[in-house]
Write a protein that holds these residues in place. Sequence first.
Motif, PDB file in Angstrom:
ATOM      1  N   LYS A 299      13.308   4.799   2.648  1.00  0.00           N
ATOM      2  CA  LYS A 299      12.651   6.035   3.071  1.00  0.00           C
ATOM      3  C   LYS A 299      11.904   5.886   4.401  1.00  0.00           C
ATOM      4  CE  LYS A 299       9.597   9.579   1.142  1.00  0.00           C
ATOM      5  NZ  LYS A 299       8.740   9.938   0.005  1.00  0.00           N
ATOM      6  N   HIS A 300      11.228   4.764   4.585  1.00  0.00           N
ATOM      7  CA  HIS A 300      10.301   4.637   5.721  1.00  0.00           C
ATOM      8  C   HIS A 300      10.677   3.612   6.780  1.00  0.00           C
ATOM      9  CE1 HIS A 300       7.360   7.333   3.977  1.00  0.00           C
ATOM     10  NE2 HIS A 300       7.493   6.691   2.833  1.00  0.00           N
TER      11      HIS A 300
ATOM     12  N   HIS B  99       0.823  -1.214   0.000  1.00  0.00           N
ATOM     13  CA  HIS B  99       0.000   0.000   0.000  1.00  0.00           C
ATOM     14  C   HIS B  99       0.859   1.267   0.000  1.00  0.00           C
ATOM     15  CE1 HIS B  99      -3.699  -2.244   0.201  1.00  0.00           C
ATOM     16  NE2 HIS B  99      -3.136  -3.022   1.107  1.00  0.00           N
ATOM     17  N   GLY B 100       1.973   1.230   0.715  1.00  0.00           N
ATOM     18  CA  GLY B 100       2.861   2.386   0.730  1.00  0.00           C
ATOM     19  C   GLY B 100       3.454   2.663  -0.649  1.00  0.00           C
ATOM     20  N   CYS B 101       3.896   1.622  -1.326  1.00  0.00           N
ATOM     21  CA  CYS B 101       4.473   1.809  -2.666  1.00  0.00           C
ATOM     22  C   CYS B 101       3.430   2.298  -3.662  1.00  0.00           C
ATOM     23  CB  CYS B 101       5.109   0.512  -3.169  1.00  0.00           C
ATOM     24  SG  CYS B 101       6.668   0.090  -2.353  1.00  0.00           S
TER      25      CYS B 101
ATOM     26  N   GLN C 247       0.581   3.981  -2.916  1.00  0.00           N
ATOM     27  CA  GLN C 247       0.178   5.342  -2.548  1.00  0.00           C
ATOM     28  C   GLN C 247       1.264   6.367  -2.851  1.00  0.00           C
ATOM     29  OE1 GLN C 247      -0.823   4.858   1.583  1.00  0.00           O
ATOM     30  NE2 GLN C 247      -2.809   3.916   1.126  1.00  0.00           N
ATOM     31  N   GLU C 248       2.513   5.970  -2.727  1.00  0.00           N
ATOM     32  CA  GLU C 248       3.623   6.895  -2.923  1.00  0.00           C
ATOM     33  C   GLU C 248       4.361   6.658  -4.242  1.00  0.00           C
ATOM     34  OE1 GLU C 248       6.297   7.328   0.357  1.00  0.00           O
ATOM     35  OE2 GLU C 248       4.704   7.006   1.823  1.00  0.00           O
TER      36      GLU C 248
ATOM     37  N   ASP D 244       6.044   9.703  -5.806  1.00  0.00           N
ATOM     38  CA  ASP D 244       7.171  10.193  -5.012  1.00  0.00           C
ATOM     39  C   ASP D 244       8.366   9.249  -5.097  1.00  0.00           C
ATOM     40  OD1 ASP D 244       5.719  12.402  -4.178  1.00  0.00           O
ATOM     41  OD2 ASP D 244       5.123  11.493  -2.272  1.00  0.00           O
ATOM     42  N   LEU D 245       8.105   7.938  -5.031  1.00  0.00           N
ATOM     43  CA  LEU D 245       9.197   6.963  -5.130  1.00  0.00           C
ATOM     44  C   LEU D 245       9.854   7.039  -6.509  1.00  0.00           C
ATOM     45  CD1 LEU D 245       7.537   3.925  -3.310  1.00  0.00           C
ATOM     46  CD2 LEU D 245       9.296   5.465  -2.401  1.00  0.00           C
ATOM     47  N   ASP D 246       9.032   7.163  -7.541  1.00  0.00           N
ATOM     48  CA  ASP D 246       9.585   7.288  -8.892  1.00  0.00           C
ATOM     49  C   ASP D 246      10.423   8.551  -9.027  1.00  0.00           C
ATOM     50  OD1 ASP D 246       8.559   4.884  -9.732  1.00  0.00           O
ATOM     51  OD2 ASP D 246       6.976   5.748 -10.978  1.00  0.00           O
TER      52      ASP D 246
ATOM     53  N   TYR E 242      11.182   2.461  -0.906  1.00  0.00           N
ATOM     54  CA  TYR E 242      10.217   2.609   0.195  1.00  0.00           C
ATOM     55  C   TYR E 242      10.873   2.219   1.518  1.00  0.00           C
ATOM     56  CZ  TYR E 242       6.069   2.381   3.054  1.00  0.00           C
ATOM     57  OH  TYR E 242       5.163   2.593   4.063  1.00  0.00           O
TER      58      TYR E 242
END
Length: 164
Positions: free
Chosen positions: A110-111, A70-72, A74-75, A78-80, A107
């Motif tokens: 970052k987290h 879900h984080g990847c 949703q983000e 931003d990750l790209d 991810y």
Amino acid sequence: MNTAPSSDPKAPGAPRPKPKSARRRSREIALQGLYEWLVSGTDAAIVDAHMREQEGFDKCDRAHFDALLHGCIQEAADLDAVLARHVDRKTTELSPVEHAVLMIGAYELKHCIEIPYKVAINEAVELAKSFGGTDGHKYVNGVLDKTAADLRPVEVAAAREARR
């Protein structure tokens, strides 16, 4: 008579492969889900439900799987953007497997601060070796090594200084 040890892991006396950790399984299943999402554009909830039906899901770290998938998703933008500084083409032009592996690695960098940056990179490299193209793991290693310097500059600098 051939006395060389058998390479068949099921042969008597063959070393048993180390069982996968719950975290490794969560990364593998999240990778499969991200691949499905990247290739088909399927809604995240449908991908999530599909991944929970996969064999071995009961042995994965569910919280880490949820965070990664879900984080990847949703983000993703931003990750790209973080990865774009270190890839040689648009992330949409990458192999979907390498793209998904890079997203997971970025991810975690970052987290997931509790995971040392070298471990996050190594886990991504192992995913690329298992699921990616022939030399995809080398590409993943190079991109994430540079990404780690962006996302965790103090940790990377300390590790590099310690090697001197």
